[in-house]
Write a protein that holds these residues in place. Structure first.
Motif, PDB file in Angstrom:
ATOM      1  N   ARG A 177       0.837  -1.203   0.000  1.00 20.85           N
ATOM      2  CA  ARG A 177       0.000   0.000   0.000  1.00 20.85           C
ATOM      3  C   ARG A 177       0.875   1.259   0.000  1.00 20.85           C
ATOM      4  NH1 ARG A 177      -5.025   1.642   1.448  1.00 20.85           N
ATOM      5  NH2 ARG A 177      -5.671  -0.481   1.916  1.00 20.85           N
ATOM      6  N   ALA A 178       1.904   1.256   0.873  1.00 22.60           N
ATOM      7  CA  ALA A 178       2.760   2.455   0.994  1.00 22.60           C
ATOM      8  C   ALA A 178       3.505   2.722  -0.317  1.00 22.60           C
ATOM      9  CB  ALA A 178       3.745   2.272   2.154  1.00 22.60           C
ATOM     10  N   VAL A 179       3.998   1.663  -0.964  1.00 24.29           N
ATOM     11  CA  VAL A 179       4.721   1.837  -2.231  1.00 24.29           C
ATOM     12  C   VAL A 179       3.745   2.306  -3.325  1.00 24.29           C
ATOM     13  CG1 VAL A 179       5.930   0.602  -4.088  1.00 24.29           C
ATOM     14  CG2 VAL A 179       6.616   0.262  -1.704  1.00 24.29           C
ATOM     15  N   ALA A 180       2.558   1.711  -3.376  1.00 21.69           N
ATOM     16  CA  ALA A 180       1.565   2.107  -4.392  1.00 21.69           C
ATOM     17  C   ALA A 180       1.223   3.590  -4.228  1.00 21.69           C
ATOM     18  CB  ALA A 180       0.308   1.240  -4.264  1.00 21.69           C
ATOM     19  N   GLU A 181       0.998   4.017  -2.981  1.00 17.47           N
ATOM     20  CA  GLU A 181       0.618   5.421  -2.745  1.00 17.47           C
ATOM     21  C   GLU A 181       1.777   6.365  -3.069  1.00 17.47           C
ATOM     22  OE1 GLU A 181      -1.022   5.229   1.204  1.00 17.47           O
ATOM     23  OE2 GLU A 181      -2.983   4.536   0.413  1.00 17.47           O
ATOM     24  N   PHE A 182       2.998   5.947  -2.741  1.00 23.59           N
ATOM     25  CA  PHE A 182       4.173   6.773  -3.062  1.00 23.59           C
ATOM     26  C   PHE A 182       4.285   6.949  -4.579  1.00 23.59           C
ATOM     27  CE2 PHE A 182       8.502   6.521  -4.716  1.00 23.59           C
ATOM     28  CZ  PHE A 182       9.010   7.745  -4.284  1.00 23.59           C
ATOM     29  N   LEU A 183       4.181   5.847  -5.322  1.00 22.58           N
ATOM     30  CA  LEU A 183       4.340   5.929  -6.790  1.00 22.58           C
ATOM     31  C   LEU A 183       3.215   6.758  -7.412  1.00 22.58           C
ATOM     32  CD1 LEU A 183       5.403   2.243  -7.595  1.00 22.58           C
ATOM     33  CD2 LEU A 183       6.868   4.267  -7.725  1.00 22.58           C
TER      34      LEU A 183
END
Ligand code: P1T
Length: 381
Positions: free
Chosen positions: A257-263
């Motif tokens: 989730r954190a990586v998806a939101e960052f990207l």
């Protein structure tokens, strides 16, 4: 038993001869018989091995199924399913799926006159349109590899049941921590156990789980007759992996989730494919059939530039550029040239597998290190 308890204890017993808490690795090919007929159900390790039996019981338990079967790879498990079919039989498969699955369907089984139709399964009507009296199997991968499309398992199960067609789901990306296809009406669940079930990138294995005794018997027959079984050491490793599946998956989901939101928020990114976004076209189905959204995602950078994608994967340091997924370590991949290279360019581009697509298997490292790694690689493109 609830899932976290099943992951550790489901289908398990302490070793009857010593009380060993983990089953021994029965590294044997055969079993002494006092009179012909086997010894306590074992006669030869292609047919059965106690370490594999312990694993197969665990697999059945975590997928809420009655029968589990372990194979030498995910593709060996798929191979066993298709071997239940006969020349002239037809299969309807999702058009966005692992390249190796597409390859075994088209390059091996089409030679034996089994017919495959590849359709986008977000639209159930497009599946129904392909059904005829020869249709024997509907095959869905959800989430799909690598576009993270979500297919409505219950809706497809209803269609399959009405028409008396076998319905199988490749549950590799979701794992039973996130969804249980048998509970939603599927006849058959398949895993590349190489991925999250093993969880440590140290073993190649496949699994099938079913509820129906006749179906299980057909598959046991093929497992033994074709012989693509896994060894006792690999069985032990996956059994060990399953015991931490729930804690690993919890962290995979958080980090994913954190990586998806960052990207998604990054100025150099064009599209992020992750079913947890409300804007994902199948988000509502994902919410309905999955308990969280997993640690797999794909994305393209702005301008859909092939060179930028290659530079990005070459510059990542914590994410290792490698085939496979679902291990504790983060991996990056370039589907067009790696996992999906066996699908013709025109075919793969129809489903979004363009030359600029990057796939991430987000591991369970510290999230700050993963974000910093992506940040520095994006700064260089
Ligand atoms: O590699 P093997 O254990 O034979 O499993 C094949 C397979 C089946 N289904 C799905 C959804 C998969 O992702 C795979 C294997 N996939 C990769 C190796 C990959 O990197 O995508």
């Amino acid at each position: 038993m609830k899932f976290n308890t099943k992951a550790i204890h489901g289908g398990q017993q302490h070793d009857p001869s010593t009380g060993a808490v983990m089953p021994p690795i029965y590294q044997t090919s055969t079993y002494a018989q006092t009179t012909p007929g086997g010894h306590k159900g074992y006669e030869y390790s292609r047919t059965g091995n106690p370490t594999r039996t312990a694993l197969e019981n665990a697999l059945a338990s975590i997928e809420n199924g009655k029968f589990g079967l372990a194979f030498g790879s995910g593709l060996a498990a798929i191979d066993a399913i298709i071997k239940m079919l006969k020349p002239g039989d037809e299969v309807i498969s999702t058009n966005d799926l692992y390249g190796g699955t597409f390859r075994i369907f088209t390059k091996i089984f089409e030679q034996y006159n089994i017919v495959f139709h590849f359709v986008g399964m977000d639209n159930i009507a497009s599946v129904e349109a392909k059904i005829n009296t020869n249709t024997k199997l509907i095959w869905a991968e959800t989430p799909t590899n690598p576009m993270l499309n979500i297919i409505d398992i219950k809706a497809l199960a209803d269609v399959a049941k009405k028409q008396g067609i076998l319905f199988g789901v490749d549950n590799t990306f979701a794992t039973p921590y996130l969804q249980n296809p048998l509970d939603l009406g599927a006849d058959l669940v398949m895993h590349s156990a190489t991925k999250y079930l093993g969880g440590h990138s140290d073993v190649v294995m496949g699994a099938l789980i079913v509820n129906d005794k006749d179906l299980a018997d057909k598959l046991y027959f093929i497992q033994n007759a074709s012989g693509a079984v896994c060894g006792p050491m690999d069985s032990f490793l996956v059994l060990r992996g399953i015991k931490t599946l729930h804690v690993r998956m919890q962290r995979h989901c958080e980090n994913g989730r954190a990586v998806a939101e960052f990207l998604q928020a990054h100025s150099k990114i064009e599209n992020v494919y992750w079913p947890g976004f409300e804007s994902h076209p199948n988000h509502e189905i994902a919410k309905k059939q999955m308990r969280d959204f997993g640690g797999m995602l794909s994305f393209t950078t702005k301008g859909n530039n092939y060179k930028a994608a290659i530079s990005m994967v070459e510059n990542l340091k914590v994410f290792t550029l490698a085939e496979s997924l679902g291990g504790v370590e983060s991996l990056s991949g370039h589907p067009a040239s790696m996992t999906h290279a066996s699908i013709p360019k025109e075919e793969r581009e129809k489903t979004g597998v363009v030359d600029s697509l990057i796939r991430l298997s987000v591991g369970i490292e510290d999230i700050a290190d993963l974000i910093a790694d992506l940040e520095q690689a994006l700064a260089k493109i």
